[in-house]
Every structure is written in structure tokens, then in C-alpha cells.
Design an enzyme around this catalytic site. Structure first.
Site, mmCIF file in Angstrom:
data_model
loop_
_atom_site.group_PDB
_atom_site.id
_atom_site.type_symbol
_atom_site.label_atom_id
_atom_site.label_comp_id
_atom_site.label_asym_id
_atom_site.label_seq_id
_atom_site.Cartn_x
_atom_site.Cartn_y
_atom_site.Cartn_z
ATOM 1 N N ASN A 1 69.476 26.071 96.000
ATOM 2 C CA ASN A 1 70.496 25.373 96.777
ATOM 3 C C ASN A 1 70.051 25.307 98.233
ATOM 4 O OD1 ASN A 1 73.039 24.652 98.105
ATOM 5 N ND2 ASN A 1 73.953 25.084 96.111
ATOM 6 N N HIS B 1 81.411 17.247 82.358
ATOM 7 C CA HIS B 1 82.484 16.468 82.994
ATOM 8 C C HIS B 1 82.428 14.991 82.660
ATOM 9 C CE1 HIS B 1 82.599 19.909 86.178
ATOM 10 N NE2 HIS B 1 83.221 20.221 85.064
ATOM 11 N N GLY C 1 71.839 23.117 92.729
ATOM 12 C CA GLY C 1 72.605 22.112 93.467
ATOM 13 C C GLY C 1 74.076 22.106 93.135
ATOM 14 N N GLN D 1 77.149 19.162 85.528
ATOM 15 C CA GLN D 1 78.507 18.839 85.963
ATOM 16 C C GLN D 1 78.552 17.397 86.451
ATOM 17 O OE1 GLN D 1 80.302 22.324 88.430
ATOM 18 N NE2 GLN D 1 78.075 22.462 88.660
ATOM 19 N N ASN D 2 77.373 16.803 86.591
ATOM 20 C CA ASN D 2 77.289 15.449 87.150
ATOM 21 C C ASN D 2 77.647 14.410 86.102
ATOM 22 O OD1 ASN D 2 76.387 16.758 89.421
ATOM 23 N ND2 ASN D 2 74.216 16.404 88.987
ATOM 24 N N VAL D 3 78.131 13.296 86.581
ATOM 25 C CA VAL D 3 78.561 12.217 85.670
ATOM 26 C C VAL D 3 77.667 10.984 85.841
ATOM 27 C CG1 VAL D 3 80.946 13.038 85.655
ATOM 28 C CG2 VAL D 3 80.243 11.377 87.386
ATOM 29 N N ASP D 4 76.539 11.160 86.588
ATOM 30 C CA ASP D 4 75.730 9.994 86.988
ATOM 31 C C ASP D 4 74.658 9.596 85.969
ATOM 32 O OD1 ASP D 4 74.158 12.162 89.482
ATOM 33 O OD2 ASP D 4 73.607 11.864 87.377
HETATM 34 C C1 BV8 Z 1 90.139 22.783 83.487
HETATM 35 C C2 BV8 Z 1 84.192 14.671 87.102
HETATM 36 C C3 BV8 Z 1 91.939 23.639 82.179
HETATM 37 C C4 BV8 Z 1 85.021 13.668 87.813
HETATM 38 C C5 BV8 Z 1 84.708 16.848 88.098
HETATM 39 C C6 BV8 Z 1 90.048 28.758 87.460
HETATM 40 C C7 BV8 Z 1 90.108 29.182 88.780
HETATM 41 C C8 BV8 Z 1 90.409 28.280 89.803
HETATM 42 C C9 BV8 Z 1 90.670 26.931 89.508
HETATM 43 C C10 BV8 Z 1 90.637 26.537 88.205
HETATM 44 C C11 BV8 Z 1 90.325 27.419 87.181
HETATM 45 N N1 BV8 Z 1 90.338 26.723 86.003
HETATM 46 C C12 BV8 Z 1 90.664 25.432 86.250
HETATM 47 C C13 BV8 Z 1 90.853 25.291 87.588
HETATM 48 C C14 BV8 Z 1 91.214 24.054 88.262
HETATM 49 C C15 BV8 Z 1 89.984 23.203 88.551
HETATM 50 C C16 BV8 Z 1 89.084 23.848 89.557
HETATM 51 O O1 BV8 Z 1 88.100 24.484 89.213
HETATM 52 N N2 BV8 Z 1 89.394 23.635 90.813
HETATM 53 C C17 BV8 Z 1 88.549 24.121 91.881
HETATM 54 C C18 BV8 Z 1 88.472 23.046 92.966
HETATM 55 C C19 BV8 Z 1 89.115 25.420 92.384
HETATM 56 N N3 BV8 Z 1 89.251 22.950 87.339
HETATM 57 C C20 BV8 Z 1 89.674 21.970 86.519
HETATM 58 O O2 BV8 Z 1 90.671 21.304 86.740
HETATM 59 C C21 BV8 Z 1 88.850 21.726 85.274
HETATM 60 N N4 BV8 Z 1 89.727 21.664 84.133
HETATM 61 O O3 BV8 Z 1 89.699 23.863 83.722
HETATM 62 O O4 BV8 Z 1 91.156 22.533 82.562
HETATM 63 C C22 BV8 Z 1 92.831 23.999 83.327
HETATM 64 C C23 BV8 Z 1 93.472 22.997 84.056
HETATM 65 C C24 BV8 Z 1 94.311 23.356 85.123
HETATM 66 C C25 BV8 Z 1 94.495 24.694 85.463
HETATM 67 C C26 BV8 Z 1 93.836 25.696 84.728
HETATM 68 C C27 BV8 Z 1 93.007 25.341 83.662
HETATM 69 C C28 BV8 Z 1 88.183 20.373 85.359
HETATM 70 C C29 BV8 Z 1 87.117 20.390 86.408
HETATM 71 C C30 BV8 Z 1 86.284 19.094 86.319
HETATM 72 C C31 BV8 Z 1 86.688 18.140 87.420
HETATM 73 N N5 BV8 Z 1 85.804 16.965 87.406
HETATM 74 N N6 BV8 Z 1 83.873 15.799 87.988
HETATM 75 C C32 BV8 Z 1 84.224 12.942 88.862
HETATM 76 O O5 BV8 Z 1 83.032 13.236 89.048
HETATM 77 O O6 BV8 Z 1 84.818 12.045 89.495
HETATM 78 S S1 BV8 Z 1 84.288 18.121 89.130
HETATM 79 C C33 BV8 Z 1 83.218 17.510 90.291
HETATM 80 O O7 BV8 Z 1 83.299 18.377 91.389
HETATM 81 C C34 BV8 Z 1 81.790 17.571 89.876
HETATM 82 O O8 BV8 Z 1 81.596 17.238 88.526
HETATM 83 C C35 BV8 Z 1 81.391 18.974 90.163
HETATM 84 O O9 BV8 Z 1 81.643 19.813 89.101
HETATM 85 C C36 BV8 Z 1 82.339 19.349 91.266
HETATM 86 C C37 BV8 Z 1 81.605 19.417 92.573
HETATM 87 O O10 BV8 Z 1 80.830 20.531 92.465
HETATM 88 P P1 BV8 Z 1 79.244 20.436 92.679
HETATM 89 O O11 BV8 Z 1 78.618 19.672 91.593
HETATM 90 O O12 BV8 Z 1 78.821 21.815 92.909
HETATM 91 O O13 BV8 Z 1 79.059 19.594 93.964
HETATM 92 P P2 BV8 Z 1 79.429 20.065 95.392
HETATM 93 O O14 BV8 Z 1 79.463 18.855 96.216
HETATM 94 O O15 BV8 Z 1 80.603 20.965 95.339
HETATM 95 O O16 BV8 Z 1 78.204 20.981 95.831
HETATM 96 C C38 BV8 Z 1 76.921 20.442 95.954
HETATM 97 C C39 BV8 Z 1 76.006 21.622 96.199
HETATM 98 O O17 BV8 Z 1 74.670 21.151 96.247
HETATM 99 C C40 BV8 Z 1 76.283 22.318 97.515
HETATM 100 O O18 BV8 Z 1 76.217 23.713 97.325
HETATM 101 C C41 BV8 Z 1 75.122 21.843 98.402
HETATM 102 O O19 BV8 Z 1 74.728 22.848 99.334
HETATM 103 C C42 BV8 Z 1 74.036 21.651 97.411
HETATM 104 N N7 BV8 Z 1 73.010 20.667 97.752
HETATM 105 C C43 BV8 Z 1 73.158 19.511 98.436
HETATM 106 N N8 BV8 Z 1 71.970 18.868 98.482
HETATM 107 C C44 BV8 Z 1 71.081 19.629 97.789
HETATM 108 C C45 BV8 Z 1 71.734 20.781 97.331
HETATM 109 N N9 BV8 Z 1 71.121 21.738 96.608
HETATM 110 C C46 BV8 Z 1 69.820 21.560 96.330
HETATM 111 N N10 BV8 Z 1 69.108 20.473 96.740
HETATM 112 C C47 BV8 Z 1 69.703 19.507 97.466
HETATM 113 N N11 BV8 Z 1 68.982 18.437 97.879
#
Ligand code: BV8
Length: 247
Positions: free
Chosen positions: A215, A121, A189, A103-106
Site C-alpha cells: 500500500n 462486490h 491497495g 473488492q473492485n468492480v472494474d
Molecule cells: C454487508 C461496490 C451485511 C459498489 C463496495 C462490520 C463492521 C463495520 C461495518 C460493517 C460491518 N459489516 C457490514 C458493515 C457495513 C459496511 C461497511 O463495511 N462499512 C464500512 C464503511 C465501515 N459493509 C457493507 O455494507 C457490506 N455488506 O456486510 O452486508 C451487513 C449489512 C449491514 C450491516 C451489517 C452487515 C457491503 C460492502 C460492499 C460495498 N460495496 N463496492 C461500488 O463499487 O460502487 S465497497 C467499495 O469501497 C469498494 O468495493 C471497496 O471495497 C471499498 C473501498 O475500499 P478500497 O478498495 O480499500 O479502496 P479505498 O479507496 O478505501 O482504499 C484504497 C487504498 O489503496 C488506500 O489504502 C490507498 O492508500 C491505497 N492506494 C492508492 N493508490 C495505490 C494504493 N496502494 C497501492 N498502490 C497504489 N498505486
């Protein structure tokens, strides 16, 4: 010997035919790249990523959104892959078949040596014309922010998937096929909060795969996976793979 990992887990890994890995921002955290859950720092502290990573934000203030991505590109350029990325790159040589979905873009998986990375993504290092929707890898810097397409003059945007935008169909189809076919699915992660990526581990579980979450914290799918390994991916993955495949 301290039995650090469940022996059944190690046997499952050694016997795996097809391993799929889904990574999120947490796998890059130990490289110094803030996750989406981390509070934004400094200049960006007053914005939430979910607000900036949208086409609405870009339409409203293209300069602000372009500068946020330029700042993130700079953070990534100064970062290096960590042992978690390296362990995943090594895993490709340890199992018959590996599908890596991020999911990362890096781009850090590629820098760690992983190939065929499925970028659900997009990638922050690529830019595309908002009008032609085609990649642009070179342009004259004449001070425009965002820069403009050398072919048609429209703004450039980062080649990433914003909230509300469709994921690249080929990438998503490939990821879904792997979730259905794999016998082990790692979820590393990720908070499993963003769809449709968050559906992949559940698809794998329903298809009979062993699902392993790595995680630092519990997530909304921790209760649904086969093994939930708590800790940093840069620490757990190298030790887990060394235990499963002792050299
Ligand atoms: C879409 C690119 C059709 C940009 C990103 C169904 C149900 C509910 C909502 C929706 C659904 N379908 C669509 C949606 C809407 C939305 C969505 O899911 N919203 C969420 C917030 C509810 N999805 C979309 O809009 C997607 N499009 O489905 O199109 C559609 C459209 C509208 C409505 C219906 C259908 C597009 C989603 C993509 C968005 N773009 N990134 C950019 O990067 O700038 S998403 C972006 O956020 C990341 O790519 C990543 O995916 C996300 C963050 O998530 P994580 O990667 O998990 O990161 P996070 O910080 O959340 O968590 C980090 C984890 O790591 C934590 O658990 C932490 O504890 C852990 N951690 C930390 N350090 C460590 C670790 N683990 C291990 N070791 C460590 N050291």
C-alpha cells in the site's frame, strides 16, 4: 546487491503452496481509476461514494445513481490494466495455487489475464433487473435512464454489492476458505475499511499465514500484518516477484 526485499520473505514466497491475494481500489489507481478514498471529481465532487453506492440512493434517485455508474464504466473502458494487475496475473504461473479475490468492480484483473477472479462486490459491467434479480445483458435503448428490463419493465441496476447489501455467498465462502487455507496472503491497495472483506487478512493471519500488505500509505491493518511494503502496487509487485522468482 541492494537487498531490497527481506530474504526470509523471498524464501516464504518461493516455498508457498497456496497464495491468496485480496485487492482493493489502490491496485487500479495507476490505471487512472479513482479510489474510494480519492475525492470525487467534477460532476460527482459533491457526492461521497458511500452515499451513492446504496440501494437507498438508487431508490431516491435511480437516474443519478445509474449515471454515476455509467460515468465510472466509461472511465474503466478508457483505462488499461497496469503492471500491478499484470504481476498478479503472472503470479498464477509462479505458484502451485493462487486464489485472487477483489473488492473492485472494474474487471481489470480479467483484462490483465487473471482467471477465476472472485468478485466480492460484483462487476460494474453487468446489470440486473431490480425485480427479477436476474442479469440482463441486452436491452433496447429507448431513452429510459435507468433502462428497463426487457422482460418485465422494471428498472435495471448495476450488478454490484451496495453498502448494506449482502455479498454473494459463494464468493465470500470461497474467499474465506482461501484465507483459512493459504500460507501467504497478499493485501494489495486496500484501506481494509470495508467489511466483511477487511476481515480476510486477519483470518489468514490467525490461521498462520504470512500476510503481506502492499500500500502507498499505512492502513488500519499495517500493524497486524507480517510485512507492510510501502509503495505503489504497480511498482512493488513486479519487483518483488522478479526478486522471488528470478528468471
Ligand atoms: C454487508 C461496490 C451485511 C459498489 C463496495 C462490520 C463492521 C463495520 C461495518 C460493517 C460491518 N459489516 C457490514 C458493515 C457495513 C459496511 C461497511 O463495511 N462499512 C464500512 C464503511 C465501515 N459493509 C457493507 O455494507 C457490506 N455488506 O456486510 O452486508 C451487513 C449489512 C449491514 C450491516 C451489517 C452487515 C457491503 C460492502 C460492499 C460495498 N460495496 N463496492 C461500488 O463499487 O460502487 S465497497 C467499495 O469501497 C469498494 O468495493 C471497496 O471495497 C471499498 C473501498 O475500499 P478500497 O478498495 O480499500 O479502496 P479505498 O479507496 O478505501 O482504499 C484504497 C487504498 O489503496 C488506500 O489504502 C490507498 O492508500 C491505497 N492506494 C492508492 N493508490 C495505490 C494504493 N496502494 C497501492 N498502490 C497504489 N498505486
Amino acid at each position: 546487491m541492494i537487498r531490497e526485499f527481506d530474504s526470509a520473505l523471498l524464501v516464504t514466497l518461493r516455498n508457498a503452496r497456496h497464495v491468496a491475494v485480496l485487492t482493493g481500489a489502490g491496485v487500479s489507481a495507476e490505471s487512472g481509476i479513482p479510489t474510494f478514498r480519492d475525492a470525487q471529481t467534477g460532476l460527482w465532487s459533491r457526492f461521497r461514494p458511500e452515499e451513492l453506492a446504496t440501494s437507498e440512493a438508487f431508490d431516491r434517485d435511480p437516474k443519478l445513481v445509474w449515471e454515476w455508474y455509467a460515468w465510472r464504466r466509461d472511465v474503466v473502458a478508457r483505462a488499461a490494466p497496469n503492471p500491478g494487475h499484470a504481476a498478479i496475473a503472472r503470479l498464477a504461473r509462479l505458484v502451485p495455487r493462487l486464489t485472487l479475490v477483489t473488492q473492485n468492480v472494474d474487471g481489470l484483473h480479467q483484462r490483465a489475464g487473471s482467471s477465476d477472479v472472485i468478485e466480492l462486490h460484483g462487476n460494474i459491467h453487468r446489470s440486473r433487473c431490480v425485480r427479477e434479480n436476474r442479469l440482463v445483458d441486452d436491452w433496447q435503448d429507448v431513452g429510459d435512464v435507468p433502462p428497463r428490463c426487457p422482460r418485465c419493465g422494471a428498472y435495471l441496476r448495476p450488478d454490484v454489492v451496495w453498502f448494506g447489501e449482502m455479498l454473494p455467498a459463494p464468493a465470500l465462502e470461497q474467499a474465506e476458505r482461501a484465507a483459512h487455507d493459504c500460507d501467504v496472503f497478499f493485501c494489495v491497495g486496500t484501506s481494509a475499511a470495508v467489511y466483511p472483506a477487511a476481515q480476510l487478512p486477519l483470518t489468514a493471519r490467525d490461521a498462520g499465514a504470512t500476510v503481506i500488505e502492499v500500500n502507498k500509505d499505512p492502513t488500519r491493518i499495517s500493524g497486524a500484518v507480517t510485512y507492510s511494503l510501502r509503495g505503489a502496487s504497480g511498482d512493488i509487485l513486479p519487483r518483488l516477484f522478479a526478486a522471488a522468482w528470478p528468471t
